[in-house]
Design a protein around this motif. Structure first.
Motif, PDB file in Angstrom:
ATOM      1  N   ARG A 122      21.922  14.103  62.141  1.00 23.95           N
ATOM      2  CA  ARG A 122      21.448  12.941  61.400  1.00 23.95           C
ATOM      3  C   ARG A 122      22.597  12.355  60.590  1.00 23.95           C
ATOM      4  O   ARG A 122      23.552  13.056  60.253  1.00 23.95           O
ATOM      5  CB  ARG A 122      20.307  13.313  60.446  1.00 23.95           C
ATOM      6  N   LYS A 123      22.456  11.083  60.275  1.00 18.99           N
ATOM      7  CA  LYS A 123      23.403  10.405  59.405  1.00 18.99           C
ATOM      8  C   LYS A 123      22.842  10.383  57.986  1.00 18.99           C
ATOM      9  O   LYS A 123      21.701   9.953  57.771  1.00 18.99           O
ATOM     10  CB  LYS A 123      23.651   8.974  59.880  1.00 18.99           C
ATOM     11  N   PHE A 124      23.639  10.828  57.042  1.00 23.97           N
ATOM     12  CA  PHE A 124      23.267  10.816  55.631  1.00 23.97           C
ATOM     13  C   PHE A 124      24.190   9.804  54.949  1.00 23.97           C
ATOM     14  O   PHE A 124      25.381  10.067  54.753  1.00 23.97           O
ATOM     15  CB  PHE A 124      23.400  12.209  55.029  1.00 23.97           C
ATOM     16  N   ILE A 125      23.640   8.645  54.640  1.00 27.27           N
ATOM     17  CA  ILE A 125      24.423   7.529  54.117  1.00 27.27           C
ATOM     18  C   ILE A 125      24.448   7.636  52.593  1.00 27.27           C
ATOM     19  O   ILE A 125      23.439   7.414  51.917  1.00 27.27           O
ATOM     20  CB  ILE A 125      23.824   6.188  54.565  1.00 27.27           C
ATOM     21  N   VAL A 126      25.604   7.970  52.064  1.00 32.72           N
ATOM     22  CA  VAL A 126      25.772   8.249  50.634  1.00 32.72           C
ATOM     23  C   VAL A 126      26.351   7.008  49.965  1.00 32.72           C
ATOM     24  O   VAL A 126      27.431   6.536  50.331  1.00 32.72           O
ATOM     25  CB  VAL A 126      26.717   9.452  50.429  1.00 32.72           C
ATOM     26  N   THR A 127      25.634   6.486  48.981  1.00 37.14           N
ATOM     27  CA  THR A 127      26.080   5.291  48.261  1.00 37.14           C
ATOM     28  C   THR A 127      26.219   5.618  46.782  1.00 37.14           C
ATOM     29  O   THR A 127      25.279   6.111  46.150  1.00 37.14           O
ATOM     30  CB  THR A 127      25.088   4.129  48.442  1.00 37.14           C
ATOM     31  N   GLN A 128      27.390   5.333  46.251  1.00 34.91           N
ATOM     32  CA  GLN A 128      27.671   5.595  44.848  1.00 34.91           C
ATOM     33  C   GLN A 128      27.322   4.381  43.980  1.00 34.91           C
ATOM     34  O   GLN A 128      27.480   3.236  44.400  1.00 34.91           O
ATOM     35  CB  GLN A 128      29.159   5.937  44.666  1.00 34.91           C
ATOM     36  N   LYS A 129      26.876   4.648  42.764  1.00 34.24           N
ATOM     37  CA  LYS A 129      26.595   3.561  41.832  1.00 34.24           C
ATOM     38  C   LYS A 129      27.903   2.892  41.411  1.00 34.24           C
ATOM     39  O   LYS A 129      28.956   3.542  41.336  1.00 34.24           O
ATOM     40  CB  LYS A 129      25.836   4.098  40.622  1.00 34.24           C
ATOM     41  N   PRO A 130      27.856   1.591  41.130  1.00 38.65           N
ATOM     42  CA  PRO A 130      29.090   0.862  40.796  1.00 38.65           C
ATOM     43  C   PRO A 130      29.868   1.474  39.646  1.00 38.65           C
ATOM     44  O   PRO A 130      31.110   1.505  39.677  1.00 38.65           O
ATOM     45  CB  PRO A 130      28.569  -0.535  40.428  1.00 38.65           C
ATOM     46  N   GLU A 131      29.180   1.998  38.631  1.00 37.19           N
ATOM     47  CA  GLU A 131      29.898   2.555  37.480  1.00 37.19           C
ATOM     48  C   GLU A 131      30.692   3.807  37.845  1.00 37.19           C
ATOM     49  O   GLU A 131      31.673   4.147  37.189  1.00 37.19           O
ATOM     50  CB  GLU A 131      28.933   2.867  36.333  1.00 37.19           C
ATOM     51  N   VAL A 132      30.262   4.508  38.909  1.00 38.10           N
ATOM     52  CA  VAL A 132      31.017   5.677  39.379  1.00 38.10           C
ATOM     53  C   VAL A 132      32.291   5.224  40.088  1.00 38.10           C
ATOM     54  O   VAL A 132      33.373   5.786  39.887  1.00 38.10           O
ATOM     55  CB  VAL A 132      30.159   6.539  40.319  1.00 38.10           C
ATOM     56  N   ILE A 133      32.165   4.192  40.913  1.00 35.51           N
ATOM     57  CA  ILE A 133      33.316   3.697  41.668  1.00 35.51           C
ATOM     58  C   ILE A 133      34.328   3.027  40.751  1.00 35.51           C
ATOM     59  O   ILE A 133      35.540   3.216  40.885  1.00 35.51           O
ATOM     60  CB  ILE A 133      32.856   2.718  42.764  1.00 35.51           C
ATOM     61  N   LYS A 134      33.835   2.264  39.799  1.00 36.11           N
ATOM     62  CA  LYS A 134      34.727   1.489  38.945  1.00 36.11           C
ATOM     63  C   LYS A 134      35.275   2.315  37.783  1.00 36.11           C
ATOM     64  O   LYS A 134      36.240   1.883  37.144  1.00 36.11           O
ATOM     65  CB  LYS A 134      33.994   0.243  38.448  1.00 36.11           C
ATOM     66  N   GLY A 135      34.629   3.493  37.515  1.00 35.39           N
ATOM     67  CA  GLY A 135      35.145   4.504  36.579  1.00 35.39           C
ATOM     68  C   GLY A 135      35.748   3.964  35.295  1.00 35.39           C
ATOM     69  O   GLY A 135      35.724   2.858  35.089  1.00 35.39           O
ATOM     70  N   PRO A 136      36.457   4.697  34.455  1.00 34.77           N
ATOM     71  CA  PRO A 136      36.958   6.047  34.746  1.00 34.77           C
ATOM     72  C   PRO A 136      35.862   7.121  34.688  1.00 34.77           C
ATOM     73  O   PRO A 136      35.001   7.085  33.806  1.00 34.77           O
ATOM     74  CB  PRO A 136      37.993   6.292  33.636  1.00 34.77           C
ATOM     75  N   VAL A 137      35.947   8.041  35.639  1.00 34.16           N
ATOM     76  CA  VAL A 137      34.919   9.067  35.724  1.00 34.16           C
ATOM     77  C   VAL A 137      35.009  10.063  34.571  1.00 34.16           C
ATOM     78  O   VAL A 137      34.037  10.767  34.287  1.00 34.16           O
ATOM     79  CB  VAL A 137      35.005   9.808  37.070  1.00 34.16           C
ATOM     80  N   SER A 138      36.155  10.137  33.906  1.00 40.03           N
ATOM     81  CA  SER A 138      36.292  11.071  32.785  1.00 40.03           C
ATOM     82  C   SER A 138      35.274  10.785  31.684  1.00 40.03           C
ATOM     83  O   SER A 138      34.892  11.687  30.932  1.00 40.03           O
ATOM     84  CB  SER A 138      37.710  11.009  32.213  1.00 40.03           C
ATOM     85  N   GLN A 139      34.800   9.537  31.607  1.00 40.24           N
ATOM     86  CA  GLN A 139      33.808   9.197  30.598  1.00 40.24           C
ATOM     87  C   GLN A 139      32.459   9.853  30.862  1.00 40.24           C
ATOM     88  O   GLN A 139      31.616   9.937  29.974  1.00 40.24           O
ATOM     89  CB  GLN A 139      33.627   7.677  30.532  1.00 40.24           C
ATOM     90  N   LEU A 140      32.252  10.322  32.085  1.00 34.93           N
ATOM     91  CA  LEU A 140      30.983  10.945  32.454  1.00 34.93           C
ATOM     92  C   LEU A 140      30.997  12.463  32.254  1.00 34.93           C
ATOM     93  O   LEU A 140      29.980  13.124  32.451  1.00 34.93           O
ATOM     94  CB  LEU A 140      30.653  10.630  33.917  1.00 34.93           C
ATOM     95  N   ASN A 141      32.131  13.007  31.879  1.00 41.31           N
ATOM     96  CA  ASN A 141      32.283  14.455  31.765  1.00 41.31           C
ATOM     97  C   ASN A 141      31.290  15.043  30.764  1.00 41.31           C
ATOM     98  O   ASN A 141      31.128  14.539  29.655  1.00 41.31           O
ATOM     99  CB  ASN A 141      33.707  14.800  31.329  1.00 41.31           C
TER     100      ASN A 141
END
Length: 296
Positions: free
Chosen positions: A38-57
């Motif tokens: 099967r295909k599992f289509i994974v889509t990230q939320k814009p705030e994850v892509i546009k980051g910085p991800v360190s703010q989510l730590n």
């Protein structure tokens, strides 16, 4: 048949393909894994892509949706089980507790379920460059079949969770080492059990009799690592493990304890990757900015 949409938290991977948002706006936010045909289509939320991800730590963060197209009602439990396995592999790859906290079926959101989960986002020394979605896709596609085969016999979700527990913030290094040593104990135990090594009167033994010689922690680890092609030096690790497990403290300096912890993390990374049949480059825990290690 309806589509299924799963909701996932604490996953900070990048995207591989681009979504057209209209009006000249584009975002590279999607990657597709192939598991169980099967295909599992994974889509990230814009705030994850546009980051910085360190703010989510350190936060529980809804980061991701996974779409699976054309799912019969009878196949929903199997698809959700596959998504949970993917989340465990992503947890290992990202060194962040990736969890599925619910799903919609059909995917339009009119029906579904949510569940209580535990875990926070972690941004520290991942196994792979998590923003490189192609690398993550190759890891999932490569290792998922073996993960499925060994999931129960080797308690792989337990092993990965122990690794993440050791990495929780604000812990003394001795506590990290305790989790790391328990992880080694778990890997050693499931290896011995899967190999059919006799467990008699509380010890693994060379034979089935209660008077047959026992197999030491170091000897069993040596066997375990050798099966996947590793021959690490274990004397210092075993000595420190014995000291902490039996006395609760270490006589070493903090620098020495941390070096030992890094060594255990490196061993566990390589062992799990080899056990899962992975081939390619990955990051050493002890060298976060250094050259990648390679399993050929």
């Amino acid at each position: 048949m309806p589509d299924l949409r799963a909701h996932v938290a604490n996953c900070l991977i990048g995207g591989e393909t681009i979504t057209d948002l209209g009006k000249g706006s584009f975002i590279r936010d999607t990657v597709t894994f192939t598991c169980e045909r099967r295909k599992f289509i994974v889509t990230q939320k814009p705030e994850v892509i546009k980051g910085p991800v360190s703010q989510l730590n350190g936060q529980f963060t809804a980061t991701t949706q996974i779409l699976v197209q054309g799912v019969a009602k009878s196949a929903v439990p199997k698809v959700l089980a596959t998504i949970d396995r993917i989340c465990w592999l992503l947890s290992f790859a990202c060194q962040s507790k990736v969890v599925c906290y619910g799903h919609d079926y059909p995917a339009d959101g009119k029906a579904g379920a949510r569940k209580a989960v535990v875990g926070t986002t972690r941004v520290f020394r991942p196994v792979f460059e998590i923003r490189d979605a192609a690398v993550i896709r190759e890891f999932i596609d490569q290792t998922y079949p073996v993960y499925t085969q060994l999931e129960q016999s080797r308690m792989l979700n337990v092993a990965i969770d122990y690794q993440l527990q050791a990495e929780r913030e604000a812990q003394p290094t001795e506590c990290r080492l305790i989790f790391a040593f328990v992880l080694l104990e778990n890997l050693k135990h499931t290896y011995a059990t899967s190999e059919g090594i006799p467990f008699v009167n509380g010890f693994f033994r060379v034979g089935p009799g209660p008077k047959d010689p026992t197999i030491s922690f170091k000897a069993m680890l040596t066997r375990m690592f050798k099966v996947v092609g590793m021959m690490p030096a274990l004397d210092d690790i075993v000595s420190l493990r014995n000291s902490i497990v039996h006395s609760g403290v270490s006589d070493l300096t903090h620098k020495e304890n941390w070096k030992a912890y890094e060594q255990v993390q490196d061993l566990v990374r390589e062992y799990l990757l080899r056990l899962l049949g992975f081939k390619g480059s990955y990051g050493l825990y002890s060298e976060p900015n250094g050259a990648p290690a390679v399993i050929a």
